[in-house]
Design a protein around this motif. Structure first.
Motif, PDB file in Angstrom:
ATOM      1  N   SER A  97       0.843  -1.194   0.000  1.00 48.14           N
ATOM      2  CA  SER A  97       0.000   0.000   0.000  1.00 48.14           C
ATOM      3  C   SER A  97       0.880   1.248   0.000  1.00 48.14           C
ATOM      4  O   SER A  97       1.959   1.268   0.587  1.00 48.14           O
ATOM      5  N   PHE A  98       0.400   2.258  -0.693  1.00 44.25           N
ATOM      6  CA  PHE A  98       1.107   3.524  -0.871  1.00 44.25           C
ATOM      7  C   PHE A  98       0.151   4.666  -0.561  1.00 44.25           C
ATOM      8  O   PHE A  98      -1.063   4.485  -0.607  1.00 44.25           O
ATOM      9  N   ASP A  99       0.693   5.854  -0.317  1.00 44.09           N
ATOM     10  CA  ASP A  99      -0.177   7.020  -0.292  1.00 44.09           C
ATOM     11  C   ASP A  99      -0.507   7.350  -1.751  1.00 44.09           C
ATOM     12  O   ASP A  99       0.033   6.737  -2.683  1.00 44.09           O
ATOM     13  N   GLY A 100      -1.397   8.292  -1.976  1.00 48.37           N
ATOM     14  CA  GLY A 100      -1.851   8.590  -3.331  1.00 48.37           C
ATOM     15  C   GLY A 100      -0.728   8.977  -4.275  1.00 48.37           C
ATOM     16  O   GLY A 100      -0.667   8.503  -5.418  1.00 48.37           O
ATOM     17  N   ASP A 101       0.191   9.841  -3.820  1.00 48.44           N
ATOM     18  CA  ASP A 101       1.307  10.265  -4.675  1.00 48.44           C
ATOM     19  C   ASP A 101       2.237   9.101  -4.977  1.00 48.44           C
ATOM     20  O   ASP A 101       2.703   8.938  -6.107  1.00 48.44           O
ATOM     21  N   HIS A 149      -3.890   2.135  -2.710  1.00 49.22           N
ATOM     22  CA  HIS A 149      -3.871   3.196  -1.717  1.00 49.22           C
ATOM     23  C   HIS A 149      -5.263   3.383  -1.156  1.00 49.22           C
ATOM     24  O   HIS A 149      -6.256   3.104  -1.802  1.00 49.22           O
ATOM     25  N   TYR A 150      -5.289   3.786   0.111  1.00 46.72           N
ATOM     26  CA  TYR A 150      -6.534   3.900   0.855  1.00 46.72           C
ATOM     27  C   TYR A 150      -7.061   5.339   0.942  1.00 46.72           C
ATOM     28  O   TYR A 150      -8.246   5.545   0.977  1.00 46.72           O
ATOM     29  N   GLU A 151      -6.154   6.308   1.036  1.00 41.98           N
ATOM     30  CA  GLU A 151      -6.583   7.694   1.255  1.00 41.98           C
ATOM     31  C   GLU A 151      -7.092   8.292  -0.030  1.00 41.98           C
ATOM     32  O   GLU A 151      -6.642   8.068  -1.089  1.00 41.98           O
TER      33      GLU A 151
END
Length: 151
Positions: A97-101, A149-151
């Protein structure tokens, strides 16, 4: 969840994923792929190249690594009966998992390197609930990864 200190992590007895072992044909090439295409920092690569470590790894997080085990080591896997037979039989997939960027940057790096990626999926369930977006890709050794990504 707030930030946790090292002391809190030491006293938190929640199980955590420590590492996943991936069978690879060429650990140096695999480390290069994971560093340049996926953005994961190599661990013990110079030691592997110099013969001081049996395999290199790449760091997923402070607590989790992927070990890049050479297929040639399969015959020495004797910790359990049948362990050597696991070579060439990758798990279904590993999810990062990653942040959006970071998610966008990963997809761009993979596409720059002509690594095939799946279409985006939306709302798939994972460790943190429903992911906003996800896609799949293969590493050069055929191991399948999901990026989300979750956010």
């Amino acid at each position: 969840m707030g930030d946790t200190t090292s002391l809190e992590r030491m006293t938190d007895h929640t199980p955590r994923l420590d590492h996943v072992v991936l069978w690879v044909r060429d650990p140096v090439a695999a480390a290069d792929f994971y560093e340049k295409a996926v953005g994961l920092r190599p661990v013990r690569l110079p030691e592997f190249v110099s013969g001081q470590a049996p395999f290199p790894s790449v760091r997923v997080s402070e607590e989790t690594i992927l070990d890049l085990m050479p297929l040639t080591a399969a015959e020495r896997m004797t910790m359990l009966p049948g362990s050597a037979d696991s070579a060439g039989h990758p798990v279904n997939h590993v999810c990062l998992s990653f942040d959006g960027d970071g998610f966008e940057a990963l997809r761009a790096r993979l596409e720059e390197r002509a690594v095939p990626v799946s279409d985006l999926s939306y709302g798939s369930f994972g460790a943190r609930g429903e992911a906003r977006r996800a896609f799949y890709f293969r590493d050069p050794d055929g191991n399948i990864f999901e990026a989300r990504h979750y956010e």
